[in-house]
Design an enzyme around this catalytic site. Structure first.
Site, PDB file in Angstrom:
ATOM      1  N   HIS A  15       1.133  39.152 -45.760  1.00 12.97           N
ATOM      2  CA  HIS A  15       1.155  40.619 -45.845  1.00 12.97           C
ATOM      3  C   HIS A  15       1.036  41.089 -47.295  1.00 12.97           C
ATOM      4  O   HIS A  15       0.541  42.179 -47.559  1.00 12.97           O
ATOM      5  CB  HIS A  15       2.440  41.166 -45.213  1.00 12.97           C
ATOM      6  CG  HIS A  15       2.440  41.094 -43.719  1.00 12.97           C
ATOM      7  ND1 HIS A  15       2.972  42.069 -42.904  1.00 12.97           N
ATOM      8  CD2 HIS A  15       1.962  40.160 -42.865  1.00 12.97           C
ATOM      9  CE1 HIS A  15       2.826  41.733 -41.637  1.00 12.97           C
ATOM     10  NE2 HIS A  15       2.227  40.572 -41.581  1.00 12.97           N
ATOM     11  N   ASP A  41       0.182  40.818 -55.538  1.00 16.19           N
ATOM     12  CA  ASP A  41       0.582  41.619 -56.701  1.00 16.19           C
ATOM     13  C   ASP A  41       2.009  42.137 -56.589  1.00 16.19           C
ATOM     14  O   ASP A  41       2.407  43.026 -57.341  1.00 16.19           O
ATOM     15  CB  ASP A  41      -0.373  42.810 -56.857  1.00 16.19           C
ATOM     16  CG  ASP A  41      -0.345  43.726 -55.633  1.00 16.19           C
ATOM     17  OD1 ASP A  41       0.414  43.446 -54.674  1.00 16.19           O
ATOM     18  OD2 ASP A  41      -1.066  44.736 -55.641  1.00 16.19           O
ATOM     19  N   GLU A  57       4.435  50.097 -49.553  1.00 14.29           N
ATOM     20  CA  GLU A  57       3.873  49.138 -48.581  1.00 14.29           C
ATOM     21  C   GLU A  57       4.930  48.640 -47.596  1.00 14.29           C
ATOM     22  O   GLU A  57       4.665  48.449 -46.410  1.00 14.29           O
ATOM     23  CB  GLU A  57       3.296  47.912 -49.320  1.00 14.29           C
ATOM     24  CG  GLU A  57       1.991  48.177 -50.031  1.00 14.29           C
ATOM     25  CD  GLU A  57       1.450  46.953 -50.772  1.00 14.29           C
ATOM     26  OE1 GLU A  57       1.667  45.809 -50.338  1.00 14.29           O
ATOM     27  OE2 GLU A  57       0.796  47.147 -51.818  1.00 14.29           O
ATOM     28  N   HIS A 114       1.240  30.188 -37.876  1.00 13.41           N
ATOM     29  CA  HIS A 114       1.996  30.493 -36.651  1.00 13.41           C
ATOM     30  C   HIS A 114       2.550  29.219 -36.004  1.00 13.41           C
ATOM     31  O   HIS A 114       3.053  29.261 -34.894  1.00 13.41           O
ATOM     32  CB  HIS A 114       1.132  31.285 -35.664  1.00 13.41           C
ATOM     33  CG  HIS A 114       0.841  32.684 -36.129  1.00 13.41           C
ATOM     34  ND1 HIS A 114      -0.132  33.489 -35.582  1.00 13.41           N
ATOM     35  CD2 HIS A 114       1.432  33.445 -37.094  1.00 13.41           C
ATOM     36  CE1 HIS A 114      -0.141  34.658 -36.196  1.00 13.41           C
ATOM     37  NE2 HIS A 114       0.792  34.662 -37.122  1.00 13.41           N
ATOM     38  N   THR A 115       2.449  28.108 -36.698  1.00 14.61           N
ATOM     39  CA  THR A 115       3.166  26.891 -36.293  1.00 14.61           C
ATOM     40  C   THR A 115       4.667  27.071 -36.514  1.00 14.61           C
ATOM     41  O   THR A 115       5.472  26.288 -36.019  1.00 14.61           O
ATOM     42  CB  THR A 115       2.662  25.659 -37.092  1.00 14.61           C
ATOM     43  OG1 THR A 115       3.399  24.508 -36.717  1.00 14.61           O
ATOM     44  CG2 THR A 115       2.835  25.829 -38.595  1.00 14.61           C
ATOM     45  N   ASP A 153       5.798  25.994 -29.797  1.00 17.12           N
ATOM     46  CA  ASP A 153       6.905  25.651 -28.891  1.00 17.12           C
ATOM     47  C   ASP A 153       8.227  25.640 -29.647  1.00 17.12           C
ATOM     48  O   ASP A 153       8.263  25.326 -30.830  1.00 17.12           O
ATOM     49  CB  ASP A 153       6.667  24.272 -28.274  1.00 17.12           C
ATOM     50  CG  ASP A 153       5.694  24.379 -27.119  1.00 17.12           C
ATOM     51  OD1 ASP A 153       5.397  25.505 -26.705  1.00 17.12           O
ATOM     52  OD2 ASP A 153       5.221  23.327 -26.659  1.00 17.12           O
ATOM     53  N   ASP A 205       3.271  21.835 -38.737  1.00 14.83           N
ATOM     54  CA  ASP A 205       2.458  20.736 -38.214  1.00 14.83           C
ATOM     55  C   ASP A 205       1.301  21.321 -37.403  1.00 14.83           C
ATOM     56  O   ASP A 205       1.168  22.539 -37.290  1.00 14.83           O
ATOM     57  CB  ASP A 205       3.320  19.784 -37.354  1.00 14.83           C
ATOM     58  CG  ASP A 205       3.907  20.488 -36.125  1.00 14.83           C
ATOM     59  OD1 ASP A 205       3.517  21.647 -35.836  1.00 14.83           O
ATOM     60  OD2 ASP A 205       4.753  19.891 -35.452  1.00 14.83           O
TER      61      ASP A 205
END
Ligand code: HEM
Length: 330
Positions: free
Chosen positions: A73, A81, A92, A194-195, A250, A258
């Protein structure tokens, strides 16, 4: 003859010098490995960051997810920055997708310690990148070197925040990162973040109970066995389940960096539509397959994508400032 050769050599030398200068002047060219060596009264800056992240990770493993999401983000909006860190009306941080970003306190802790040791030297933007790097290694990812020397921007506007939507197709996602100079391969690697981490039921309820705007319909692209587990145990169809936790990988793998995330989307078990779409779309499916079948490749390539992300739109040299505290401009 001899003088013509000399002139030719001089012209070639001039061209090389011009090319070198052009490189040195360009965006991230002033970032360098070990930028803070010898600049902090004998303190090893990277070691301080690492020890604070390690202590935090020992107490709270999900810090790795918080910091990875923060780097994303941060860096996609006007570059890496530290604009995301600023408090106040209309910054922000107050933009809706940023309201659930966490981990600001660990950045503040590191900054406070470094200000104590060498005031006005280490930027908040470098701290974000170093801290994320250290958390990734602690969570099972590779250790990797990052270049430093970023400066903090004196701008932070909620209206600048334009993040990709969870419903993005693979084409929309790769186009979004393409505009930042990242390839489709980099994009698929980055979503591999997203692991780790989690979302809430409210984000996936439309896939479970209202797919395509049809009341009661479940996304046929989701493994039916998984869909029924979510419906029965994790996100029952009632408003009180909106904030229930849904792991992006999971549960047993949700704190480990991983390649299991890619194996899951091969099995149609991706949680966010943008994850699953990377497999459903022929243009990125081969990358998912490659990464799913080779954990070593993911481990070594994921840091490379994070490094590219960490060098998007950085300020260097005399640009911007080195903040005294990360949540306020000087
Ligand atoms: C198309 C691009 C992306 C979309 C649409 C997206 C969307 C989301 C959404 C909706 C969540 C759940 C937030 C919540 O429920 O509060 C999430 C979580 C997360 N995202 Fe992404 N994301 C994208 C790319 C990335 C990238 C590039 C990274 C890092 C390199 C990243 C790292 C994370 C992490 C680690 C979490 C879990 C955070 C936590 O547990 O607190 N995401 N993302």
């Amino acid at each position: 003859m001899a003088s013509a050769a000399r002139n030719g050599a001089a012209a070639a030398a001039l061209m090389v010098a011009v090319a070198v200068l052009a490189l040195a002047g360009g965006g991230s060219a002033q970032l360098q490995h070990g930028f803070y060596k010898g600049k902090c009264n004998g303190t090893d800056v990277e070691a301080v960051v690492q020890s604070i992240v390690r202590a935090r990770f020992a107490r709270e493993n999900p810090i790795v997810a918080y910091l990875l999401r923060m780097q994303f983000h941060e860096c996609v909006i006007n570059g890496c920055d530290a604009g995301l860190l600023i408090d106040g009306t209309g910054t922000e941080k107050t933009a809706p997708p940023n309201l659930s970003v966490k981990g600001y306190d660990v950045i503040a802790d590191i900054k406070a310690e470094l200000e104590r040791r060498c005031p006005g030297v280490v930027s908040c933007s470098d701290i974000q990148i170093l801290a994320t790097r250290d958390a990734v290694a602690l969570a099972g990812g590779a250790a990797y070197a990052v270049r430093t020397g970023r400066r903090d921007r004196r701008r932070s506007q909620a209206s600048d925040v334009k993040l990709p939507a969870p419903e993005y197709t693979a084409q929309q996602t790769t186009a979004y990162y393409g505009r930042l100079g990242l390839s489709a391969f980099d994009t698929v690697l980055l979503l591999g973040a997203h692991t780790v981490g989690a979302t809430r039921c409210s984000v996936i309820k439309s896939r479970l109970y209202g797919y395509g705007g049809r009341p009661g319909a479940t996304d046929p692209g989701m493994d039916p066995a998984y869909a029924s587990i979510y419906k029965k145990y994790v996100c029952p169809n009632m408003p009180s389940s909106d904030n229930n936790v849904v792991f992006l990988d999971d549960q047993w793998s949700a704190l480990k960096v991983d390649n299991h995330y890619y194996k899951n989307i091969q099995l149609r078990r991706g949680v966010l539509p943008c994850d699953q779409n990377l497999y459903n779309d022929g243009s990125t499916r081969w990358i998912v397959d490659l990464l799913a079948n080779n954990d070593g490749l993911f481990t070594s390539a994921f840091p490379q994508a994070l490094i590219k992300l960490s060098e998007v739109g950085v300020l260097t040299g005399m640009q911007g400032e080195i903040r005294k505290v990360c949540n306020r401009f000087n």
